[in-house]
Structures are given as structure tokens and as C-alpha cells.
Design an enzyme around this catalytic site. Structure first.
Site, PDB file in Angstrom:
ATOM      1  N   ARG A  41       0.827  -1.192   0.000  1.00 53.76           N
ATOM      2  CA  ARG A  41       0.000   0.000   0.000  1.00 53.76           C
ATOM      3  C   ARG A  41       0.867   1.250   0.000  1.00 53.76           C
ATOM      4  NH1 ARG A  41      -4.236  -1.481   4.753  1.00 53.76           N
ATOM      5  NH2 ARG A  41      -2.368  -2.510   5.563  1.00 53.76           N
ATOM      6  N   HIS A 128      -1.250 -16.007  15.966  1.00 52.74           N
ATOM      7  CA  HIS A 128       0.150 -15.651  15.834  1.00 52.74           C
ATOM      8  C   HIS A 128       0.983 -16.903  16.087  1.00 52.74           C
ATOM      9  CE1 HIS A 128       0.207 -11.391  15.016  1.00 52.74           C
ATOM     10  NE2 HIS A 128      -0.666 -11.151  15.983  1.00 52.74           N
ATOM     11  N   TYR A 132      -0.017 -21.053  16.830  1.00 49.78           N
ATOM     12  CA  TYR A 132       0.205 -22.151  15.898  1.00 49.78           C
ATOM     13  C   TYR A 132       1.093 -23.234  16.519  1.00 49.78           C
ATOM     14  CZ  TYR A 132      -1.213 -18.198  13.012  1.00 49.78           C
ATOM     15  OH  TYR A 132      -1.859 -17.095  12.522  1.00 49.78           O
ATOM     16  N   ASP A 158       6.423 -18.830  12.737  1.00 47.67           N
ATOM     17  CA  ASP A 158       6.465 -17.886  11.625  1.00 47.67           C
ATOM     18  C   ASP A 158       7.510 -18.272  10.581  1.00 47.67           C
ATOM     19  OD1 ASP A 158       4.444 -16.276  12.532  1.00 47.67           O
ATOM     20  OD2 ASP A 158       5.734 -14.705  13.314  1.00 47.67           O
TER      21      ASP A 158
END
Length: 359
Positions: A41, A128, A132, A158
Site C-alpha cells: 500500500r 500468531h 500455531y 512464523d
């Protein structure tokens, strides 16, 4: 980008901006020589460390604007790979899902990384790393006996279970495409990746060789010879003297007589063994112990802080940390004998107009 000599030179990748494993995967792929373009963005608002954006170009697009989406689709038409880390269904709602993009570019490898995966009862639920790894049993197994589970930063879910498996999937799909001529969709779920990382623990558990009680097993501080110890200067040493020959060297350097100690593998007397090791390590500084164990096959090393790691002799000798744009950071990994990637370029100061990419 075109001057890169890494093994992925010539591979074009579009990365739809996200956080966590998405940009980390993009960094690793760029480190290996791929031409990675990150679509974000305007204003680069995602909270991503600048060093994680190294080695690729940035373009800006408002994915809620049909004209910008059309421009991104035109970019994807020229790409080999797309990676995204949205919740399931988000890319489809933006008009950038696998069916929409692969209808235009059948050779596209579409890589998706999420915590829970693209299906299942939790697929649309927020989470987060800690969530997991908690569901897989991995977090339950990390910590000391009688204490609560200890999150291992966000390395295991992650990155270990997420971005690394996304990159593995991308590379495998690119290899398969050479035979089939077609791309495919990769569902890289952190829960799947963590389970794969924990395969040996699951195997030991099924065989009755690993207990659900953390801090009581071979590699989870349940044994005194696989643990950490405080030194006289309030630093720490890592001890991993698993094999008998390494354990014998540990005792030799610590000046301990094995005849006066419990047997190495006696689970009932590990507390006594740990007390002995604790007292010995507390008698010298980390530097003194590091010198005594230097060159000794006892699997004993100093535990470096992040600050100390910058100047570690071994890491320095290998060039494992490099300076890019004034920021010290890990060098690309793994290493290659022939197609050696260059030092990554710093994060661009400004976005590139999307029409100039692969024009």
C-alpha cells in the site's frame, strides 16, 4: 537485479505485502537471486523491519482500487511466482486469488502462507506464532519441568514452519513446472510445517521414549548434560554433551571424576548431576570457560547475546553477518559453490512505478 548471479537468477516473483513469514520468504528468495517485486500500500505501512525488505523492488498499489488491481494483474502475468500471506479468501476478494491469476498465467506458481492453512475449522481465525506452535504440541514441550511453556520467540512457527516451508514449496513447484509446464498452488500452513519440524519428537512419543511432561526428556533440559549454565560473570554456557565421548570430555574439562558421579543416563539422579555442573560453571567466567572448551569436542559453547554475536569469531570468519546500508544483518543462506548470490541491495528509498517493472 539483472546482475545477480544467485541460483534463482531470472525467476520473477511478485510478493503481495504482508507481515511475518511472507516478507521473510520474499527476502530469502531475493537473497538467492530472484527478482522479487513487493506490492504494498502507498506509504509502506506494514510493520516490517527494513532489513527484511532487502534485495527487491517496491511498487505501491491500492488493492481496493480496480485500476491498481488491473496493474498488479498485468505484473503477475509476467511473473513466475506469486506469494501472499493473507487469511483465506482475502486474495480472492481483491481479485488476486489463484483462480483469477492462474487463468491469465497458467505457469504461475501461487504460494500462500498462513498459520492454520487454507481449510479446517480454524482457517479463518486470527492467530500468531504462539498459537500455531501451541496447537501442534511443540510449545507444550518447551520449558522446564513444573514450569509453564516458554515461547521460543517467533522463530519456530512464523519462520521455521512458515516462510521456510513456503520457500521449499516454491522451489519444488518451479522444479515440477519444468516437466509439466504448469504452475500450481502451494498451501504452506505453519501448523503443518511445525509438525514436520517436530517429526522426531512425535516418533519418540509414539515409541514411549518422550514424555508429555516437559523438562523430563533427553533434549528439553531433562538431562543435566543438555542444558544451560550460569557463569561467574552472569553469562551462560550451552552444554550438549549427548554422546559418551563428548560427555567424557565435558567431565575432563570440568575436572570431575566420573566414578564419583551418577551415570550419565540415569534419569532419577539428574538433579544431583545438574547441581554439580551448576557449581562448577559458576566458578569461572564465560570467557574462561570458552577458552577451556575451545577446540575440545565436548559440545560446550558460550551463549552469545545478539550484541555479542556480531563479533563472534566463528561468525566473523564465515562472514555470516554483513553490513548493508549501515545495518548489520544475517548474510544470505545457504551458500553455493558456483552460483554465489551477491550481497543483497538495501531496501529501496522509494517505490518504482509499477509500469516500469519488467517493461
Amino acid at each position: 537485479m539483472s546482475a545477480s548471479k544467485g541460483p534463482l537468477t531470472g525467476v520473477r516473483i511478485v510478493e503481495l505485502a504482508s507481515i511475518g513469514p511472507g516478507p521473510h520468504a520474499g527476502m530469502m528468495l531475493a537473497d538467492l537471486g530472484a527478482d522479487v517485486v513487493r506490492v504494498q500500500r502507498p506509504g509502506r505501512d506494514a510493520p516490517v523491519p527494513p532489513a527484511q525488505l532487502r534485495g527487491r523492488r517496491l511498487v505501491e498499489a491500492n488493492l481496493k482500487n480496480p485500476d491498481d488491481v488491473a496493474a498488479v494483474l498485468a505484473l503477475i502475468d509476467k511473473a513466475d511466482v506469486l506469494i501472499e500471506g493473507f487469511r483465506p479468501g482475502v486474495a480472492e476478494r481483491l481479485g488476486l486469488g489463484p483462480e483469477q491469476t492462474r487463468a491469465r498465467n497458467p505457469r504461475l506458481v501461487y504460494g500462500r502462507v498462513t498459520g492454520w492453512g487454507q481449510d479446517g475449522p480454524r482457517a479463518a481465525q486470527a492467530g500468531h506464532d504462539i498459537n500455531y506452535i501451541g496447537l501442534t504440541g511443540a510449545l507444550h514441550g518447551i520449558g522446564r519441568r513444573g514450569e509453564r511453556p516458554l515461547p521460543p520467540i517467533n522463530l519456530l512457527g512464523d519462520y521455521g514452519g512458515g516462510s521456510v516451508f513456503l520457500v521449499l514449496g516454491v522451489l519444488a513447484a518451479l522444479y515440477e513446472r519444468e516437466r509439466s509446464g504448469e504452475g500450481q498452488i502451494i498451501d504452506a500452513a505453519m501448523v503443518d510445517g511445525v509438525l514436520t519440524l517436530a517429526h522426531s519428537i512425535y516418533a519418540a512419543h509414539q515409541a514411549g521414549a518422550w514424555s508429555d511432561e516437559r523438562g523430563t526428556n533427553l533434549l528439553d533440559t531433562g538431562r543435566a548434560w543438555y542444558d544451560t549454565y550460569r557463569t561467574a560473570d552472569d553469562r551462560f554456557m550451552a552444554v550438549g554433551a549427548f554422546e559418551p565421548q563428548f560427555y567424557a570430555e565435558l567431565l575432563r574439562v570440568l575436572e570431575l571424576d566420573p566414578e564419583t558421579l551418577p551415570h550419565q543416563m540415569d534419569p532419577s539422579r539428574q538433579d544431583l548431576l545438574r547441581k554439580t555442573f551448576t557449581e562448577r560453571f559458576a566458578a569461572r567466567t564465560q570467557a574462561e570457560w570458552a577458552a577451556l572448551f575451545d577446540g575440545v569436542d565436548a559440545c560446550v559453547t558460550p551463549i552469545r547475546s545478539f550484541t555479542d554475536a556480531y563479533d563472534d569469531e566463528h561468525l566473523t570468519a564465515r562472514g555470516a553477518l554483513v553490513e548493508i546500508d549501515g545495518v548489520r544483518q544475517p548474510a544470505p543462506a545457504p551458500r553455493f559453490s558456483r552460483s554465489v548470490p551477491p550481497v543483497p541491495a538495501p531496501v529501496p528509498a522509494a517505490a518504482t512505478p509499477i509500469g516500469e517493472i519488467w517493461a
